[in-house]
Design an enzyme around this catalytic site. Structure first.
Site, PDB file in Angstrom:
ATOM      1  CE  LYS A  11       7.640   4.245  -0.983  1.00 55.56           C
ATOM      2  NZ  LYS A  11       6.903   3.032  -0.529  1.00 55.56           N
ATOM      3  CE1 TYR A  51       1.980   4.624  -1.961  1.00 55.07           C
ATOM      4  CE2 TYR A  51       2.510   6.513  -0.593  1.00 55.07           C
ATOM      5  CZ  TYR A  51       2.904   5.472  -1.411  1.00 55.07           C
ATOM      6  OH  TYR A  51       4.244   5.285  -1.684  1.00 55.07           O
ATOM      7  NE  ARG A 104      10.153  -0.783  -3.127  1.00 55.78           N
ATOM      8  CZ  ARG A 104       8.936  -0.877  -3.646  1.00 55.78           C
ATOM      9  NH1 ARG A 104       8.565  -1.975  -4.299  1.00 55.78           N
ATOM     10  NH2 ARG A 104       8.080   0.126  -3.516  1.00 55.78           N
ATOM     11  CG  ASN A 114       8.934   0.052   0.195  1.00 54.31           C
ATOM     12  OD1 ASN A 114       8.778   1.264   0.191  1.00 54.31           O
ATOM     13  ND2 ASN A 114       8.066  -0.777  -0.352  1.00 54.31           N
ATOM     14  CG  HIS A 117       5.754   5.231  -5.573  1.00 55.48           C
ATOM     15  ND1 HIS A 117       4.692   4.434  -5.190  1.00 55.48           N
ATOM     16  CD2 HIS A 117       5.443   5.753  -6.790  1.00 55.48           C
ATOM     17  CE1 HIS A 117       3.771   4.493  -6.147  1.00 55.48           C
ATOM     18  NE2 HIS A 117       4.196   5.282  -7.130  1.00 55.48           N
ATOM     19  CD  GLU A 128       1.640   6.575  -9.032  1.00 49.23           C
ATOM     20  OE1 GLU A 128       1.001   5.644  -8.499  1.00 49.23           O
ATOM     21  OE2 GLU A 128       2.813   6.436  -9.426  1.00 49.23           O
TER      22      GLU A 128
HETATM   23  N1  UDP Z   1       3.120  -1.221   2.427  1.00 49.79           N
HETATM   24  C1  UDP Z   1       3.191  -1.530   3.767  1.00 49.79           C
HETATM   25  N2  UDP Z   1       2.808  -2.789   4.185  1.00 49.79           N
HETATM   26  C2  UDP Z   1       2.360  -3.729   3.310  1.00 49.79           C
HETATM   27  C3  UDP Z   1       2.289  -3.415   1.952  1.00 49.79           C
HETATM   28  C4  UDP Z   1       2.673  -2.148   1.535  1.00 49.79           C
HETATM   29  O1  UDP Z   1       3.593  -0.690   4.581  1.00 49.79           O
HETATM   30  O2  UDP Z   1       2.019  -4.846   3.742  1.00 49.79           O
HETATM   31  C5  UDP Z   1       3.542   0.121   1.972  1.00 49.79           C
HETATM   32  C6  UDP Z   1       4.911   0.114   1.277  1.00 49.79           C
HETATM   33  O3  UDP Z   1       5.578   1.332   1.598  1.00 49.79           O
HETATM   34  C7  UDP Z   1       4.508   0.057  -0.184  1.00 49.79           C
HETATM   35  C8  UDP Z   1       3.274   0.949  -0.191  1.00 49.79           C
HETATM   36  O4  UDP Z   1       2.601   0.626   1.021  1.00 49.79           O
HETATM   37  O5  UDP Z   1       5.550   0.522  -1.030  1.00 49.79           O
HETATM   38  C9  UDP Z   1       2.327   0.738  -1.349  1.00 49.79           C
HETATM   39  O6  UDP Z   1       1.992  -0.647  -1.427  1.00 49.79           O
HETATM   40  P1  UDP Z   1       1.976  -1.406  -2.815  1.00 49.79           P
HETATM   41  O7  UDP Z   1       1.302  -2.716  -2.596  1.00 49.79           O
HETATM   42  O8  UDP Z   1       1.420  -0.511  -3.878  1.00 49.79           O
HETATM   43  O9  UDP Z   1       3.542  -1.696  -3.091  1.00 49.79           O
HETATM   44  P2  UDP Z   1       4.532  -1.084  -4.170  1.00 49.79           P
HETATM   45  O10 UDP Z   1       3.756  -0.804  -5.409  1.00 49.79           O
HETATM   46  O11 UDP Z   1       5.112   0.179  -3.563  1.00 49.79           O
HETATM   47  O12 UDP Z   1       5.594  -2.129  -4.367  1.00 49.79           O
HETATM   48 MG    MG Z   2       2.030   0.292  -5.689  1.00 44.53          MG
END
Ligand code: UDP
Ligand code: MG
Length: 139
Positions: A11, A51, A104, A114, A117, A128
């Site tokens: 990212k 997303y 992470r 974070n 992805h 994806e």
């Molecule tokens: N995200 C955020 N705030 C939150 C949860 C998620 O900004 O409270 C962002 C973060 O960059 C995350 C992405 O949205 O990686 C997608 O969320 P997801 O729940 O799918 O998490 P991931 O699969 O990336 O762990």
């Molecule tokens: Mg996710």
């Protein structure tokens, strides 16, 4: 194809911090091979499409703004059990909750920025990967 696939992005925060190399080293060291890779910048619309599953979530606007704020590295990774093993390698969404030694934990700046992805299912890994790569770009 050896094993199955997962899709990842390095990212904008991790690219900006010059952590592409260290993150790719961790990915290779964990046994993943690179099937496809590109360095590019998403438009806000493309980030929104990627997303789309999160579009009702409160962080969607901030997330798509952030994911289009600078270049990313997109890649398809292959390894047996790729999706689950990669989720384990990257750690929890919130870096304060991520296990020691995960990508992470080491590189993420915040829950939004974070570092990486990782796909959450085989089905989404396919969707994806197809969003970013044609068959001609996979090796
Ligand atoms: N995200 C955020 N705030 C939150 C949860 C998620 O900004 O409270 C962002 C973060 O960059 C995350 C992405 O949205 O990686 C997608 O969320 P997801 O729940 O799918 O998490 P991931 O699969 O990336 O762990
Ligand atoms: Mg996710």
């Amino acid at each position: 194809m050896t094993g199955n696939i997962t899709f990842t992005m390095i990212k904008p925060d991790a690219v900006e911090a010059n952590n592409i190399g260290p993150i790719l080293a961790m990915i290779n060291k964990a046994g993943f091979n690179i099937l496809a890779m590109k360095y590019m910048r998403l438009t806000k619309e493309q980030a929104g499409q990627f997303y789309a599953v999160h579009k009702e979530r409160p962080f969607y606007g901030e997330l798509t703004e952030y994911m289009s704020s600078g270049p990313i590295v997109a890649a398809i990774l292959t390894k047996p059990n790729a999706v689950a093993d990669y989720r384990q390698l990257i750690g929890a969404t919130d870096p304060t909750k991520a296990d020691e030694g995960t990508i992470r934990k080491v590189f993420a700046k915040s829950i939004a920025a974070n570092a990486v992805h990782g796909s959450d299912s085989n089905e989404n890994a396919q969707i994806e990967s197809n969003f970013f790569f044609s068959e001609l770009e996979r090796f």
